[in-house]
Enzyme design. Structure first.
Site, PDB file in Angstrom:
ATOM      1  N   HIS A  93       0.851  -1.196   0.000  1.00  0.00           N
ATOM      2  CA  HIS A  93       0.000   0.000   0.000  1.00  0.00           C
ATOM      3  C   HIS A  93       0.880   1.236   0.000  1.00  0.00           C
ATOM      4  O   HIS A  93       0.697   2.125  -0.810  1.00  0.00           O
ATOM      5  CB  HIS A  93      -0.950   0.008   1.196  1.00  0.00           C
ATOM      6  CG  HIS A  93      -1.968   1.105   1.141  1.00  0.00           C
ATOM      7  ND1 HIS A  93      -3.068   1.158   1.972  1.00  0.00           N
ATOM      8  CD2 HIS A  93      -2.063   2.211   0.350  1.00  0.00           C
ATOM      9  CE1 HIS A  93      -3.796   2.237   1.679  1.00  0.00           C
ATOM     10  NE2 HIS A  93      -3.184   2.898   0.709  1.00  0.00           N
ATOM     11  N   HIS A 118       2.990  10.988   0.384  1.00  0.00           N
ATOM     12  CA  HIS A 118       3.906  10.446   1.392  1.00  0.00           C
ATOM     13  C   HIS A 118       5.377  10.556   0.994  1.00  0.00           C
ATOM     14  O   HIS A 118       6.220  10.932   1.802  1.00  0.00           O
ATOM     15  CB  HIS A 118       3.565   8.976   1.664  1.00  0.00           C
ATOM     16  CG  HIS A 118       2.167   8.750   2.142  1.00  0.00           C
ATOM     17  ND1 HIS A 118       1.731   9.121   3.393  1.00  0.00           N
ATOM     18  CD2 HIS A 118       1.090   8.189   1.509  1.00  0.00           C
ATOM     19  CE1 HIS A 118       0.451   8.791   3.533  1.00  0.00           C
ATOM     20  NE2 HIS A 118       0.041   8.235   2.407  1.00  0.00           N
ATOM     21  N   GLU A 140       0.767   7.988  -3.843  1.00  0.00           N
ATOM     22  CA  GLU A 140       1.659   7.608  -2.758  1.00  0.00           C
ATOM     23  C   GLU A 140       2.900   8.497  -2.716  1.00  0.00           C
ATOM     24  O   GLU A 140       3.358   8.900  -1.644  1.00  0.00           O
ATOM     25  CB  GLU A 140       2.053   6.135  -2.888  1.00  0.00           C
ATOM     26  CG  GLU A 140       0.921   5.168  -2.615  1.00  0.00           C
ATOM     27  CD  GLU A 140       0.334   5.324  -1.224  1.00  0.00           C
ATOM     28  OE1 GLU A 140       1.098   5.360  -0.246  1.00  0.00           O
ATOM     29  OE2 GLU A 140      -0.909   5.435  -1.110  1.00  0.00           O
TER      30      GLU A 140
END
Length: 227
Positions: free
Chosen positions: A62, A120, A116
């Protein structure tokens, strides 16, 4: 006046840059999160396989998420450093295998990977550039085979139910650290194994003891659905 205005603008931009840089540098650890595709798909919302076909019956990545020791986390740290797939062209085949998307509509995974990185990955820029970020995450997946670890402990994705404590203990005995388990509910409302969180140091290479676990709770016994 015009000169003063230019000077103020430069100072403002410099402060913005320093703020972004400080946010990116000051995280404390990573959550390395893997999800079980059977639990992602076995919900009322269902799922869509990527355009490359049905993923393997294995945990998929993930993300690798910078976090603070108090449970909060930075996000979207550098809007000027957006996802650029040309920087990771040599990793795409591994990402398609180990970091597949299950979101609808069916797609190649680019949207998932872009999200992502932008949310992040940009917050780890001081430690890992874009290529380093994705490569480090893929390497963690290769290093810690969660499905094999669970199967070695007699915990199989066969639709059966297993105690939450046995899942945690099996993983902890294999890797030396206690994981955090996230559950979701299947289409019938049953609690099931969804995601496994491991904690990683700021280099993105080594497991560490989790300074803090996310909020949320699983039932004492949970399903491990097939895929």
């Amino acid at each position: 006046m015009e000169k003063n205005s230019v000077t103020l603008t430069i100072k403002f931009l410099l402060l913005q840059y320093l703020f972004v840089l400080s946010v990116a540098q000051n995280f404390d650890f990573f959550y390395f999160v893997q999800q079980w595709p059977g639990s992602y798909c076995d919900t009322k919302q269902s799922c869509c396989y990527p355009t490359t076909g049905k993923p393997a019956a294995d945990f998929g990545i993930h993300g690798l998420w910078p976090n603070y020791n108090d449970g909060t986390y930075p996000s979207n740290c550098d809007p000027n450093n957006l996802y650029d797939q040309s920087k990771i062209s040599d990793l795409i085949s591994r990402m398609q295998q180990d970091w597949p998307t299950l979101a609808c509509p069916s797609n190649s995974g680019t949207t998932f990977w872009s999200h992502e990185w932008d949310k992040h990955g940009t917050c780890s820029e001081s430690n890992l550039d874009q290529h380093g970020y994705f490569k480090a995450t893929l390497n963690l997946k290769s290093k810690f085979d969660l499905l094999q670890i669970l199967q070695n402990g007699g915990i199989n994705p066969d639709g059966g139910s297993y105690s939450l404590s046995s899942i945690k203990t099996t993983i902890s005995n294999a890797i030396g650290y206690t994981p955090w388990i996230e559950c979701n509910s299947d289409a019938d409302g049953n609690n099931q194994l969804y995601q496994i969180y491991l904690c990683v140091d700021k280099s993105g290479s080594n497991l560490i003891k989790c300074p803090i676990f996310p909020n949320g709770q699983c039932a004492s016994t949970i399903r491990f659905p097939s895929f």
